[in-house]
Motif scaffolding. Structure first.
Motif, mmCIF file in Angstrom:
data_model
loop_
_atom_site.group_PDB
_atom_site.id
_atom_site.type_symbol
_atom_site.label_atom_id
_atom_site.label_comp_id
_atom_site.label_asym_id
_atom_site.label_seq_id
_atom_site.Cartn_x
_atom_site.Cartn_y
_atom_site.Cartn_z
ATOM 1 N N MET A 65 45.358 53.024 58.566
ATOM 2 C CA MET A 65 44.582 52.022 59.295
ATOM 3 C C MET A 65 44.518 52.308 60.800
ATOM 4 S SD MET A 65 43.552 49.780 56.919
ATOM 5 C CE MET A 65 43.394 48.016 57.321
ATOM 6 N N LEU A 116 41.760 39.891 49.536
ATOM 7 C CA LEU A 116 41.308 40.608 50.735
ATOM 8 C C LEU A 116 42.451 41.423 51.334
ATOM 9 C CD1 LEU A 116 38.979 37.904 52.288
ATOM 10 C CD2 LEU A 116 38.312 40.232 51.688
ATOM 11 N N SER A 117 43.680 40.905 51.261
ATOM 12 C CA SER A 117 44.832 41.689 51.725
ATOM 13 C C SER A 117 45.068 42.892 50.821
ATOM 14 C CB SER A 117 46.097 40.827 51.732
ATOM 15 O OG SER A 117 45.997 39.787 52.668
ATOM 16 N N ARG A 143 42.598 45.825 51.121
ATOM 17 C CA ARG A 143 42.277 46.091 52.541
ATOM 18 C C ARG A 143 41.747 47.496 52.769
ATOM 19 N NH1 ARG A 143 47.349 45.545 51.303
ATOM 20 N NH2 ARG A 143 48.905 47.123 51.779
ATOM 21 N N ALA A 195 42.071 35.064 49.717
ATOM 22 C CA ALA A 195 42.790 35.660 50.851
ATOM 23 C C ALA A 195 43.719 36.772 50.390
ATOM 24 C CB ALA A 195 43.577 34.573 51.586
ATOM 25 N N SER A 225 42.273 39.965 57.239
ATOM 26 C CA SER A 225 42.774 40.040 55.863
ATOM 27 C C SER A 225 44.290 40.150 55.800
ATOM 28 C CB SER A 225 42.126 41.217 55.128
ATOM 29 O OG SER A 225 42.563 42.447 55.670
ATOM 30 N N HIS A 226 44.957 40.369 56.937
ATOM 31 C CA HIS A 226 46.423 40.413 56.926
ATOM 32 C C HIS A 226 46.962 39.008 57.172
ATOM 33 C CE1 HIS A 226 50.546 41.501 57.468
ATOM 34 N NE2 HIS A 226 50.296 42.802 57.429
ATOM 35 N N ARG A 265 35.805 51.298 55.586
ATOM 36 C CA ARG A 265 36.913 52.054 54.991
ATOM 37 C C ARG A 265 36.454 53.414 54.477
ATOM 38 N NH1 ARG A 265 38.388 47.973 57.594
ATOM 39 N NH2 ARG A 265 39.560 46.290 56.595
ATOM 40 N N ARG A 312 46.487 36.366 60.534
ATOM 41 C CA ARG A 312 45.939 35.005 60.470
ATOM 42 C C ARG A 312 46.952 33.987 60.977
ATOM 43 N NH1 ARG A 312 44.359 36.452 55.315
ATOM 44 N NH2 ARG A 312 45.981 35.211 54.327
#
Lengths: 243, 243, 243, 243, 243, 243
Positions: free
Chosen positions: C172, B121-122, B125, B118, C109-110, A190, C114
């Motif tokens: 992103m 982590l989102s 990001r 989880a 991470s999204h 990032r 997943r």
């Protein structure tokens, strides 16, 4: 100020793997040493005159990175991770007082890279900071630690450019792939451009390492105090089983 | 100075996982915030009076660590990594401006721990520094990054001690195991006592983050210069295939 | 001729992950279908008008790739890998008769990525060919299978360009990072530019799938042309740091 | 048509690991070469007469597989992945022009297997297709790529049968275990019987390699025949324990 | 009764890795043999007199563990996993009839440890029970199998204490770290103190191995006694940092 | 005597994963309970009458294995690892006093299998023995612990045969693949036929669990008988391809 040792099997391995990070260390006031274990005798197109040329190139590249250069004196394609090789790296660690080491990743298709990685892990067995860099011949590599090299990518390419005899002739060292990987890992991290590392172990400095005089006298005391108290009161009671 | 956010599912999770590291951040002048997503309503021996007691304990523990405390307002054992949970963590990231996040490891037998890992982590990001800590219920965990907590282990135990209702009653929080793990990871890291982390990604500061006023003005400029130049000249030429 | 299904959570996910590979399938005479599970309602800057705009963009991108487009009808950021989601993917598999599926990597991470990965693995439980592609939010990813996309990288960028509303606004999706990753994986694969895949399982065709008559000769020319052009226009601009 | 090189440490290693896949290559019109690095001098019951017997067996097995045979000339149980061994494999790659290599998996309890795997990865460092097969002594092995060998399993057993001196005497080569593993991996791959591979890297041919004229029609029939026969004769006898 | 063989590169390696487990085997009536491959000639502070001292220490430690001692006769820091080394271990397996082997984990920064692990995997290629223990120099190690050593930890420390010359001088053997790791793994295993193992393969005995007559009753008492004493004397001293 | 709990999502999951091991436990005098979380309502060809039929089949299979049967009462394809599911498994653990649990591997393409694995890891968070078995839909699975089921394979097939409605109709349950996998894992474990397990954690009993009086002698005979019969009737029929 930190003492950093980068270890590589051949001329240009270190530059490819962590050249920009070494420039960042230099910019941060750290002292950087490069240990190149072989003279690169068996590089592409190798003949008598090549060896001294490659050594001069490596010397020029080290200057570009602001690093001191040490040679291991081993012969290309014959490195094994035995006591002799380990001893060469131990000597470099003692001479530099380095507490952070960069070296090849362990899983690599080049036998010298594997051997240098293994020997460095042996030599650095008591060090708290050992980080692995990627080579074009590295196989599995899942980095989790990154250094922002956006400001140092051109310097890295300049250092690689010093290895003219290698870059011209080897299909494995492609400058555009170097830039692409830096951008690829940068996106993973990032940030803009990054060099990527897989640590064997990496102790972070939350209280930064002492900096050149006058900058951080307070910090230095703080660190010393913490370090002094570290092993005074370890748990000593252990359970004693019946008979 | 760095802004740090530690995220945990329940009261005492953060202290167990990275309490001493948070103390080290505090000692280094960093600003530390703890986000506890549930009130711990379903902890052992849970009845009406327990919830407010556990919230007071968590508040006392945060003070011990020199950290600000935020609550997520979710209910114990019901956390899922959906948009709502992610939004709570995003709000904490925005409010604190944190650029370093500590959170549960992803592989954990407690459903709330998995969900918080989880969701973090989102939410994080776009952050360059996300580190996972171990809980007693963590399953696979292969840390590579460590923080020397020799100077802060007693503080960690004090913070855990603030959670009297939990520590007394739960077989999973055993102070001697806390000390043992710190020593175990310390031996791995070749230091005294350590907390251990598995980074999803961790960008190192070779040029340390700016410190409280007067200490590192030179550094601050240096960092700014590097950051400004970061994305100016990206490769733009791409190969164009024949029609 | 092979029937291929690519599954993605949101508009532009498939293009980013395997757009050039889908072009290669199209060039090889395969029939390609894209299944986009959500309409992208919650993308950056999302308001009423955006949804239909993003759907039109996705339609245009599919045409660019020579692919048929199917919508899953789910809502962005709410996908779960339950029977309903699995059923949508099973329906696409039945309708297309696909025997090769491309889908998000499982560790991402999204939450939607997943969920789509997990649901596709369920739906494709009897298929012999399931390959995972990387997204910017993918976490661990260790690809071992690659497709040479040197001839199709410009087409991939064109397909991504069709998603103007997303590319302009999301940090992103950076085209230079797309090219860099293709070159990075290409170097890993010892070719020019590659898309990288981690197979759950991949049965190889040593006896190639039957081709439609008349295509083979054309293909051979096409391949030759692509190979020749492959390394002509590499990115050459690199950032130059101040001083 | 593709040129394929299979590398093994000892007589019968290649047949065990990928014999049926080599038959499939042969059936697809590919040119197959086997490189056996040692003469098998130290196999079970080894005495003077055995060596030439084992070499004859290997020659017969190669004919069964439609493969050309090369010998590496090394001595059993002494293989190391040094420049000499790498050179032998490089010579085979040059001589055959192979662009797809099959070799032992790297993690194997037999020192020769490890050495041959490492040396082949060095020799094939510029190749885009390196696949690892499993031996009875292989340790960790998590294959993701499979070849349908339903039509070639009997041929594989015939090739193994050519190694009469080895099969009779070694507890490690059990024909029923060969069939069982093929069925086990076949179930993993959702087909009948499979050989399983873990690629170091594998570039797929979406546009299939050009075939020699006249072969395609024959192949199509062959495939159809094989598919029909695939699940007719499954092992049905199972051991019955005493009451 | 079971025959157990523990293999280590140097004096004290076995005690550190699985000493308490060997005591548990002895208590269970199993026959335990230790194979120490080198005489430890190159340990810290090594001079002529040291070798025989270290051999005496190892003999005393073996007696403490109730184990028979065998020497491999190799030289410290020169072990390689070749046929000779494998032959030494095969001879020990034949002589003892062992069907359970304990040995170093494969990924270790000490070259002798790696070599001994690899050679033992070769020698034990037909055994159904091979378990790897951790050394201070072990790198990756993710144990899944544990032995409850609460009753044998003091015995392990006594055996280590027999190696006075090594323990006094090596920074790698710290008794408090030994206890801490046992407690750390014990918490992982949900028991008091544990030794941890990563099996290459481990066939369980659901029907226990036959025991020698008369032992069972004694054992039962012994176990009960051990269990009662298990958590009485946990380490309580924790380091207190200045300030 | 040990109390064992096997947990599965649907009828026949447990039999497929560890049926022969449960028979071995039964033969060893252990008490075995099966917890089937759903009634299998949505199995292939599911209509009203099917549910009660499948429940009867499961009851018969449990009897074949000498196991007690418990139902979880959940609905097929809707299992989630929430507090309710965890509570059902906790109740079974309390009711049986089990200290060894068998359950699905965590990485599985069937959502119910994943959920049951996760919920069981939560429910068994304080247990020292949790072992994962493989299902046809399991994805990554690297077993290290094995049980010799040579004597119990026919019993396992008999138990699977009790699920006539499932076995007839589902392509995922193929008896020949069951036998093949047992032989494949048996070869890995250096025995005849094996069931394979990946432990989350497994504390070994070096001092075997106390047995009920009178059983030991019988067991010894039983074991001997099984061993003798082990390799007599291996599968010998292999498919023969046309020409």
């Amino acid at each position: 100020m930190r003492d950093v040792l980068a270890v590589g099997a051949h001329p240009d391995d270190i530059e490819l793997g962590c050249g920009a990070t070494l420039l960042a260390h230099h910019a941060a006031g750290d002292r950087v040493t490069m240990l190149v274990l072989t003279g690169g005798e068996n590089g592409p197109g190798d003949e008598r005159g090549q060896v001294s040329r490659r050594r001069q190139e490596q010397q020029r590249a080290a200057r570009t990175l602001g690093a001191e250069l040490r040679w291991g004196g081993l012969r290309d394609c014959t490195v094994v991770p035995d006591s002799a090789t380990i001893g060469i790296i131990e000597a470099a660690l003692r001479a530099t007082g380095a507490d952070l080491v960069y070296v090849h990743a362990p899983d690599d298709s080049h036998q010298d890279h594997r051997a240098v990685s293994a020997a460095t892990l042996s030599a650095a067995r008591r060090l708290s900071r050992v980080m692995h860099y990627q080579s074009p011949s590295t196989l599995t590599f899942t980095p989790t630690v990154f250094v922002d090299v956006t400001a140092h990518l051109s310097g890295k390419l300049a250092a690689l450019g010093a290895h003219a005899s290698q870059v011209e002739m080897s299909a494995m060292v492609e400058p555009d792939a170097v830039v692409a990987s830096a951008r690829h890992w940068g996106a993973q991290a990032r940030i803009g451009y990054a060099e990527a590392f897989a640590p064997t172990r990496m102790v972070l400095d939350l209280v930064p390492a002492p900096r050149p005089a006058g900058l951080a006298a307070v910090d230095a005391d703080l660190v010393a105090a913490h370090r002094l108290s570290s092993l005074i009161a370890v748990p000593s009671a252990v359970p004693v089983a019946a008979g």
